[in-house]
Design an enzyme around this catalytic site. Structure first.
Site, mmCIF file in Angstrom:
data_model
loop_
_atom_site.group_PDB
_atom_site.id
_atom_site.type_symbol
_atom_site.label_atom_id
_atom_site.label_comp_id
_atom_site.label_asym_id
_atom_site.label_seq_id
_atom_site.Cartn_x
_atom_site.Cartn_y
_atom_site.Cartn_z
ATOM 1 N N TYR A 1 -9.276 -19.430 -19.934
ATOM 2 C CA TYR A 1 -9.215 -20.789 -20.473
ATOM 3 C C TYR A 1 -9.057 -20.898 -21.991
ATOM 4 O O TYR A 1 -8.852 -21.989 -22.507
ATOM 5 C CB TYR A 1 -10.465 -21.573 -20.068
ATOM 6 N N ASP B 1 -18.534 -21.398 -12.835
ATOM 7 C CA ASP B 1 -19.815 -20.731 -13.036
ATOM 8 C C ASP B 1 -19.682 -19.257 -12.683
ATOM 9 O O ASP B 1 -19.705 -18.865 -11.516
ATOM 10 C CB ASP B 1 -20.877 -21.402 -12.143
ATOM 11 N N CYS C 1 -52.523 -21.688 -31.285
ATOM 12 C CA CYS C 1 -53.644 -20.780 -31.535
ATOM 13 C C CYS C 1 -53.457 -20.266 -32.961
ATOM 14 O O CYS C 1 -52.406 -19.705 -33.295
ATOM 15 C CB CYS C 1 -53.616 -19.610 -30.547
ATOM 16 N N ARG D 1 -20.001 -11.450 -22.621
ATOM 17 C CA ARG D 1 -20.400 -12.383 -23.680
ATOM 18 C C ARG D 1 -21.557 -11.850 -24.517
ATOM 19 O O ARG D 1 -21.590 -11.984 -25.726
ATOM 20 C CB ARG D 1 -20.795 -13.730 -23.070
ATOM 21 N N CYS E 1 -57.248 -15.201 -26.483
ATOM 22 C CA CYS E 1 -58.269 -14.738 -27.435
ATOM 23 C C CYS E 1 -59.435 -15.702 -27.593
ATOM 24 O O CYS E 1 -60.410 -15.398 -28.296
ATOM 25 C CB CYS E 1 -57.638 -14.450 -28.798
ATOM 26 N N LYS F 1 -15.474 -26.427 -15.348
ATOM 27 C CA LYS F 1 -16.288 -25.355 -15.924
ATOM 28 C C LYS F 1 -16.776 -24.475 -14.775
ATOM 29 O O LYS F 1 -17.693 -24.840 -14.047
ATOM 30 C CB LYS F 1 -17.467 -25.974 -16.687
ATOM 31 N N LYS G 1 -22.093 -31.877 -17.715
ATOM 32 C CA LYS G 1 -22.688 -31.219 -16.552
ATOM 33 C C LYS G 1 -22.811 -32.187 -15.371
ATOM 34 O O LYS G 1 -23.232 -33.336 -15.534
ATOM 35 C CB LYS G 1 -24.084 -30.681 -16.904
ATOM 36 N N CYS H 1 -54.563 -12.399 -32.102
ATOM 37 C CA CYS H 1 -54.210 -12.808 -30.735
ATOM 38 C C CYS H 1 -53.101 -11.879 -30.209
ATOM 39 O O CYS H 1 -51.983 -11.886 -30.743
ATOM 40 C CB CYS H 1 -53.738 -14.258 -30.746
ATOM 41 N N ASP I 1 0.832 -1.218 0.000
ATOM 42 C CA ASP I 1 0.000 0.000 0.000
ATOM 43 C C ASP I 1 0.857 1.255 0.000
ATOM 44 O O ASP I 1 0.517 2.259 -0.636
ATOM 45 C CB ASP I 1 -0.927 0.003 1.226
ATOM 46 N N GLU J 1 -11.127 -29.546 -18.376
ATOM 47 C CA GLU J 1 -10.978 -28.411 -17.460
ATOM 48 C C GLU J 1 -12.285 -28.239 -16.702
ATOM 49 O O GLU J 1 -13.359 -28.487 -17.261
ATOM 50 C CB GLU J 1 -10.680 -27.130 -18.242
ATOM 51 N N CYS K 1 -57.556 -20.880 -26.681
ATOM 52 C CA CYS K 1 -56.469 -19.947 -26.380
ATOM 53 C C CYS K 1 -56.820 -19.132 -25.137
ATOM 54 O O CYS K 1 -57.902 -18.558 -25.053
ATOM 55 C CB CYS K 1 -56.232 -19.016 -27.565
#
Length: 665
Positions: free
Chosen positions: A222, A115, A421, A134, A406, A113, A309, A427, A35, A111, A403
């Site tokens: 990565y 999150d 529909c 992204r 409508c 993944k 996954k 609609c 610092d 590797e 529907c």
């Protein structure tokens, strides 16, 4: 020592200490000493602004304010990975790869993944020049000012690196830092953040970079993309990135088979909870960059990578009511309205039930206790019913016949899982849904106009279809709720600017059923303008590569509708682009029409992607693997021997890069 030399010496020393602490996790100086040196540098830079350096360690503290984050087009598109959930999925993927590569040996890198929030960092001459989220993969938001405050992101690289490249990774928030942030919020009487991933993502869009600097964000890298990187494998890419000063996770493995990949997956499925970050699976990639280029991409994902996954988290909750949503094409989606429950870090209140068959399959009823999980850790779905908790007076779910918006009687054609529909022009959700699709980022990308404003314009009777947008005036939109002078100007200017959007995106924007981005590009390239396409019969359409009967019939039916033709003609009158530009048409011929050409190896004068574009521009189809239907194999240096052998056995002509050029000229 002169001032300039002192400043440069301090910068160099602080960069090294920063790298040791945040990347290597091996500090060689006390926080206090660091610092003090930083303070000394800041004072010298303040006194001598002529020595400003955009990559100075002093910028880590933030302080710049960003009111609007500019949208920037990625140098190279950011694709998403296909997901797999079983050994069979991985083995099927490996078979698809081997069909294209032949008998060539394939290695895989595994590797974890992580999150977080995906990011693309651009480096020029070793300095960080851009950090882009992204977004939709084609373009994202410029968050450079905020990312510069993340200590593990190098502002200046080490060693010998390429002149210019992009590196992709994830901005993450470690569990420890996340817990500390929440403890402070609770102490201040504020609501705690829900999960690390969303908090990391939200941090990137804070307007004050000084606030971002206070958050313990980390950046794990990565993947490097760009021309002339000199990198030959994914494994080498990871090693090079570490050498240049990037924080690259050490947990990775080089595998020779999917069985070895599964060993890695199974180990980390149980040990991932010991990690300091959130992770939801394993990214498996073909190791050889040359083989990656050979395999190429689908419209959404690389063929050379797969995300395996981990098993999704599952919870149980009560389903209170089943309601029904109407999509822009008239498709009906049943929705489960749930007792709110915490799942994988977010509160889930609703889950899609997909269609009538899905409800019948699980015998899902209102007031049931259901099991919910997140498909691919993102979209909540019901995967079963706890029948022991079912009320005695429970009644089977009766799917609606009309529907919900409508009242039109629903239809379900043979072979289609969805009900529809058919009130296409009457609609309300279909009308506003088509307009919202038309203005979306990948379509007409109309700035200043969002979904809520579309609903408001429709409700006030100012628009009934997307052509009506081009008749709007500032005076008409200004009285709308929450519409200020500047907002009204932005909206009208955004609509005017959209007439420059190219034909293939306009075609996608029309919202023809089954015509996504990729199909729209193929149709635009094949027919050159809207008039040719409108006159095309089904038989001609199905002759185009990857255009099947379903798409062909949908296109013909769309243009058989007089109202659709009327809307297209109105759009034409407003100057919307309904033909390829002169630049796009310039190099297009039919010299390779009806031919399938496979490209393999490394080329001298043009890149593999440029070669593929030339094939398509000249009416040919780019083949992924060699078969008896292959017209030519364009062979470059380092082409796998199995491809040559297969081509020779099938009698497929093998031509060089120069022979191909002569062929199209």
């Amino acid at each position: 020592m002169q001032v300039k030399e002192k400043i440069e010496s301090l910068r160099k020393e602080l960069r090294e200490h920063n790298y040791n602490y945040y990347v290597l996790d091996n500090p060689t100086i006390s926080d206090y000493d660091f610092d003090m040196k930083l303070k000394q540098l800041q004072e010298l830079e303040s006194q001598h602004p002529e020595f400003y350096d955009a990559s100075s360690p002093s910028l880590r503290v933030g302080g710049e304010i960003t009111k609007n984050f500019d949208t920037v087009v990625h140098n190279v598109r950011m694709y998403s990975l296909d997901n797999s959930y079983s050994k069979e999925d991985l083995e099927d993927w490996e078979k698809r790869i081997q069909r294209i590569l032949g008998d060539d040996k394939v290695e895989f890198t595994c590797e974890l993944k992580y999150d977080g929030a995906s990011i693309s960092l651009t480096y020029e001459k070793g300095s960080l020049t851009k950090a882009i989220t992204r977004g939709d993969g084609f373009q994202g938001d410029d968050v450079t000012t905020n990312v510069k405050t993340i200590k593990s992101v190098p502002l200046q690289l080490k060693g010998a690196y390429p002149e210019k490249f992009d590196i992709r990774g994830e901005i993450v928030l470690p569990f420890e830092g996340f817990a500390q942030m929440n403890a402070e919020r609770i102490e201040n009487g504020e609501e705690p953040y829900m999960n690390p991933r969303n908090t990391a993502s939200g941090s990137l869009k804070l307007q004050d970079s000084a606030l971002v600097a206070k958050r313990p964000l980390d950046c794990l890298l990565y993947g490097i993309v760009g021309p002339d990187t000199g990198i030959e494998s994914q494994w080498q890419m990871l090693e090079k990135a570490r050498e240049w000063g990037f924080k690259v996770p050490s947990i990775a493995k080089l595998c020779t088979s999917t069985s070895e990949v599964l060993e890695f997956v199974n180990y980390w499925d149980t040990h991932r909870h010991d990690l300091p970050y959130e992770t939801d699976g394993v990214a498996v990639k073909v190791n050889s960059i040359q083989q990656q280029e050979e395999l190429g991409f689908t419209s959404k994902s690389p063929r050379w990578a797969m995300a395996y996954k981990f098993k999704a988290e599952q919870v149980s909750t009560v389903l209170h009511e089943i309601t029904y949503q109407v999509g822009r094409t008239g498709s009906i989606t049943p929705v489960a309205n749930l007792e709110p429950v915490l799942l994988a870090g977010t509160t889930v209140k609703r889950a899609s039930l997909h269609n009538e068959d899905q409800i019948a399959k699980y015998d899902i009823r209102e007031r049931d206790t259901v099991f919910v999980e997140k498909g691919g850790e993102i979209i909540p779905k019901i995967v079963g019913v706890d029948f022991t908790q079912r009320p005695e007076d429970s009644q089977p779910t009766k799917y609606i016949e009309n529907c919900p918006e409508c009242g039109t009687e629903l239809v379900r054609t043979e072979g289609d899982a969805k009900h529809y529909c058919t009130n296409y022009y009457g609609c309300p959700p279909q009308i506003t849904g088509r307009i919202q699709h038309f203005i979306s980022r990948k379509a007409m990308d109309i700035e200043g106009l969002g979904g809520e404003t579309v609903e408001l314009l429709f409700k006030e009777g100012l628009i009934t279809n997307y052509a009506d947008l081009y008749t709007l005036t500032k005076e008409e939109v200004l009285p709308l709720e929450r519409m200020a002078e500047k907002s009204a100007d932005n909206l009208i200017n955004g609509i005017k600017a959209s007439v420059a959007i190219p034909f293939e995106r306009v075609l996608f924007a029309l919202g023809i059923r089954f015509v996504g981005e990729t199909v729209a590009k193929k149709l635009a390239k094949a027919y050159k303008n809207i008039d040719n396409l409108m006159a095309a019969p089904v038989a001609d359409l199905v002759a185009i590569n990857e255009i099947g009967e379903r798409i062909a019939h949908s296109v013909v039916e769309f243009f058989e509708n007089e109202k659709n033709v009327e809307i297209v003609n109105r759009l034409k009158s407003f100057g919307v682009q309904f033909s390829l530009s002169e630049e796009q048409l310039e190099n297009q011929t039919d010299k390779l029409k009806g031919m399938s050409v496979v490209v393999s190896g490394v080329f001298e004068t043009v890149s593999r992607d440029e070669l593929k574009k030339m094939i398509e521009d000249n009416g040919g189809k780019v083949g992924s693997s060699i078969s008896s239907k292959t017209s030519y194999l364009v062979a470059g240096d380092k082409m796998g021997p199995s491809k040559r052998t297969k081509a020779e056995n099938l009698g497929v002509p093998i031509i060089s890069e120069q022979e191909f050029m002569a062929l199209i000229k």
